[in-house]
Design a protein around this motif. Structure first.
Motif, PDB file in Angstrom:
ATOM      1  N   GLU A  13      26.446 -49.187  27.879  1.00  0.00           N
ATOM      2  CA  GLU A  13      27.065 -48.659  29.092  1.00  0.00           C
ATOM      3  C   GLU A  13      26.798 -47.170  29.241  1.00  0.00           C
ATOM      4  O   GLU A  13      26.700 -46.652  30.359  1.00  0.00           O
ATOM      5  CB  GLU A  13      28.569 -48.932  29.081  1.00  0.00           C
ATOM      6  N   ALA A  14      26.683 -46.461  28.116  1.00  0.00           N
ATOM      7  CA  ALA A  14      26.386 -45.031  28.179  1.00  0.00           C
ATOM      8  C   ALA A  14      25.027 -44.778  28.828  1.00  0.00           C
ATOM      9  O   ALA A  14      24.846 -43.800  29.562  1.00  0.00           O
ATOM     10  CB  ALA A  14      26.419 -44.430  26.775  1.00  0.00           C
ATOM     11  N   ARG A  30      23.580 -46.828  31.048  1.00  0.00           N
ATOM     12  CA  ARG A  30      23.773 -47.144  32.473  1.00  0.00           C
ATOM     13  C   ARG A  30      24.410 -45.971  33.215  1.00  0.00           C
ATOM     14  O   ARG A  30      23.961 -45.589  34.301  1.00  0.00           O
ATOM     15  CB  ARG A  30      24.648 -48.392  32.598  1.00  0.00           C
ATOM     16  N   LYS A  31      25.427 -45.386  32.629  1.00  0.00           N
ATOM     17  CA  LYS A  31      26.105 -44.249  33.257  1.00  0.00           C
ATOM     18  C   LYS A  31      25.154 -43.081  33.444  1.00  0.00           C
ATOM     19  O   LYS A  31      25.127 -42.432  34.498  1.00  0.00           O
ATOM     20  CB  LYS A  31      27.299 -43.827  32.397  1.00  0.00           C
ATOM     21  N   MET A  32      24.336 -42.796  32.447  1.00  0.00           N
ATOM     22  CA  MET A  32      23.364 -41.713  32.535  1.00  0.00           C
ATOM     23  C   MET A  32      22.356 -41.980  33.649  1.00  0.00           C
ATOM     24  O   MET A  32      22.014 -41.080  34.424  1.00  0.00           O
ATOM     25  CB  MET A  32      22.647 -41.555  31.192  1.00  0.00           C
ATOM     26  N   ILE A  66      22.689 -43.738  36.373  1.00  0.00           N
ATOM     27  CA  ILE A  66      23.316 -43.618  37.691  1.00  0.00           C
ATOM     28  C   ILE A  66      23.637 -42.168  38.015  1.00  0.00           C
ATOM     29  O   ILE A  66      23.285 -41.649  39.088  1.00  0.00           O
ATOM     30  CB  ILE A  66      24.591 -44.482  37.757  1.00  0.00           C
ATOM     31  N   GLU A  67      24.305 -41.471  37.078  1.00  0.00           N
ATOM     32  CA  GLU A  67      24.827 -40.143  37.366  1.00  0.00           C
ATOM     33  C   GLU A  67      23.777 -39.045  37.293  1.00  0.00           C
ATOM     34  O   GLU A  67      23.829 -38.076  38.053  1.00  0.00           O
ATOM     35  CB  GLU A  67      25.978 -39.827  36.412  1.00  0.00           C
ATOM     36  N   GLU A  68      22.816 -39.181  36.380  1.00  0.00           N
ATOM     37  CA  GLU A  68      21.841 -38.116  36.185  1.00  0.00           C
ATOM     38  C   GLU A  68      20.511 -38.376  36.880  1.00  0.00           C
ATOM     39  O   GLU A  68      19.811 -37.434  37.240  1.00  0.00           O
ATOM     40  CB  GLU A  68      21.600 -37.883  34.685  1.00  0.00           C
ATOM     41  N   ALA A  89      23.043 -48.530  41.089  1.00  0.00           N
ATOM     42  CA  ALA A  89      23.786 -49.317  40.109  1.00  0.00           C
ATOM     43  C   ALA A  89      23.383 -50.785  40.127  1.00  0.00           C
ATOM     44  O   ALA A  89      23.317 -51.439  39.076  1.00  0.00           O
ATOM     45  CB  ALA A  89      25.287 -49.173  40.363  1.00  0.00           C
ATOM     46  N   VAL A  99      22.958 -54.143  31.875  1.00  0.00           N
ATOM     47  CA  VAL A  99      23.195 -53.735  30.493  1.00  0.00           C
ATOM     48  C   VAL A  99      23.154 -54.982  29.620  1.00  0.00           C
ATOM     49  O   VAL A  99      23.949 -55.908  29.802  1.00  0.00           O
ATOM     50  CB  VAL A  99      24.545 -53.014  30.335  1.00  0.00           C
ATOM     51  N   GLU A 128      30.956 -47.621  21.788  1.00  0.00           N
ATOM     52  CA  GLU A 128      31.058 -48.969  22.330  1.00  0.00           C
ATOM     53  C   GLU A 128      31.015 -50.001  21.209  1.00  0.00           C
ATOM     54  O   GLU A 128      31.690 -51.029  21.255  1.00  0.00           O
ATOM     55  CB  GLU A 128      29.922 -49.236  23.314  1.00  0.00           C
TER      56      GLU A 128
END
Length: 382
Positions: free
Chosen positions: A155-156, A158-160, A162-164, A169, A174, A314
């Motif tokens: 998930e980390a 995936r977050k990177m 999307i956000e960076e 999304a 994942v 996680e």
């Protein structure tokens, strides 16, 4: 259903798995496991940039001989475009439907080649892009956006993305790494392939990682061990892995006065059996994706002490399956060691929870099934 639709569904999906090479590494091991597990409804080929590494032998035992598209040096050379064109022709000739590419350098060839050939392409993003400078990161982002889908293993990640990097999304799945527990347990039962250092009955912590990059932060482990010694505890460490940083790490162990407690085992093929000899495991990296080393320690029933980066929390969940500490903090790492040394029952409970989590969430069967479902959805909308 029309007859031609039935034939299309029954036809093997023509799939390529593409990675840089087959040296021992988390990504390469996962590719081999995926190839072993995919059902017979696939017609699979393997591509590499360089057909080298000890994991080539398992591929050949599966009847897979990789097709090589060597960069032979810099990405900026004309040869890169030549390899892209050559791969596009090869993909067309082999009528490949889907390419799943797993690392940075292979992505540079696979994505444009797949687009030229009219094949679908999935890009694996398996770390936090911490290896790359701004130019390479921008190039990787562009190719990731161009892909049909993206797979992260945490998930980390995936977050990177999307956000960076602004990856949509809905374009990201994942799929955590998978572990063949039956084979892992068999390797534990087979035992050690070579003797381990005699620790005179002292507790042991195991660290499994390459010694190529400072991101693995073995020096933090060594400093934590020195603090544990100063607190009056005899804790030994087995460091599995090798690389150009080993001499400086050995020198640091000597400077800290713990050379007799730190054992550099270099590369070992019997990691499950080594974990079985330990009291707990550690991974103190400053950046990670989804670590196979942590998964294997958990599979061995060990409480793991990990840094709060990437997919580590996680996997471990602080206080449930081990302990999570801030990165780059040897004092806090040492305190986690002292907690486990001072409460062996706590460690046993966490280790049992860790093993149960791997059985429940990180099986190889589950990992393969999720890839199978994704492949069919991307290619055939199933």
């Amino acid at each position: 259903m029309r007859r031609e639709d039935t034939r299309m569904r029954e036809a093997p999906l023509r799939l390529v798995q593409f990675t840089k090479s087959f040296y021992f590494g988390g990504t390469e091991v996962q590719v081999v496991e995926l190839l072993r597990g995919l059902p017979a409804s696939y017609q699979v080929r393997v591509c590499v940039l360089d057909a080298v590494g000890p994991l080539m032998e398992p591929l050949r035992q599966m009847g897979l001989e990789p097709e090589e598209f060597s960069l032979k040096g810099s990405l900026a050379s004309p040869n890169t475009l030549a390899q892209v064109a050559r791969m596009a022709r090869w993909l067309k000739r082999e009528r490949v439907e889907l390419v799943h590419v797993h690392d940075f350098y292979a992505t540079m060839v696979a994505v444009p080649a797949a687009k030229l050939a009219g094949a679908k392409v999935i890009v694996g993003r398996l770390d936090l892009a911490h290896w790359h400078g701004k130019a390479r990161r921008a190039l990787l982002r562009g190719l990731t956006l161009l892909a049909d889908h993206v797979v992260g293993n945490a998930e980390a990640v995936r977050k990177m993305l999307i956000e960076e990097e602004g990856i949509p999304a809905g374009k990201i799945s994942v799929i955590p790494n998978g572990l063949d527990l039956r084979r892992f347990d068999q390797r534990v039962r087979e035992g050690l392939q070579a003797p381990l250092p005699d620790t005179q009955g002292a507790p042991v912590v195991v660290h499994v990682a390459n010694m190529n990059h400072p991101v693995k932060r073995q020096e933090d482990l060594l400093r934590a061990l020195a603090r544990v010694r100063d607190a009056g505890h005899a804790l030994h460490a087995f460091l599995v892995g090798d690389g150009p940083r080993r001499p400086e790490l050995e020198a640091l162990a000597g400077t800290l006065g713990i050379a007799d407690r730190v054992h550099f085992l270099k590369h070992r093929a019997d990691v499950p059996a080594i974990y079985a000899q330990a009291d707990f495991g550690v991974l103190c990296s400053s950046a990670e994706g989804m670590s196979n080393a942590v998964m294997e320690g958990m599979a061995a029933g060990l409480p793991m002490v990990v840094t709060d980066v990437g997919g580590n929390p996680e996997l471990v969940a602080d206080g449930e399956r081990g302990l999570v500490v801030p990165p780059l903090k040897p004092d806090t790492l040492a305190q986690a060691f002292l907690t486990l040394l001072g409460d062996r029952e706590l460690g046993r409970r966490m280790g049992a929870e860790a093993r149960a989590f791997v059985e429940r969430e990180l099986s190889l069967t589950r990992m393969v099934r999720r890839h199978d479902e994704l492949y069919r959805r991307v290619v055939r909308g199933e």
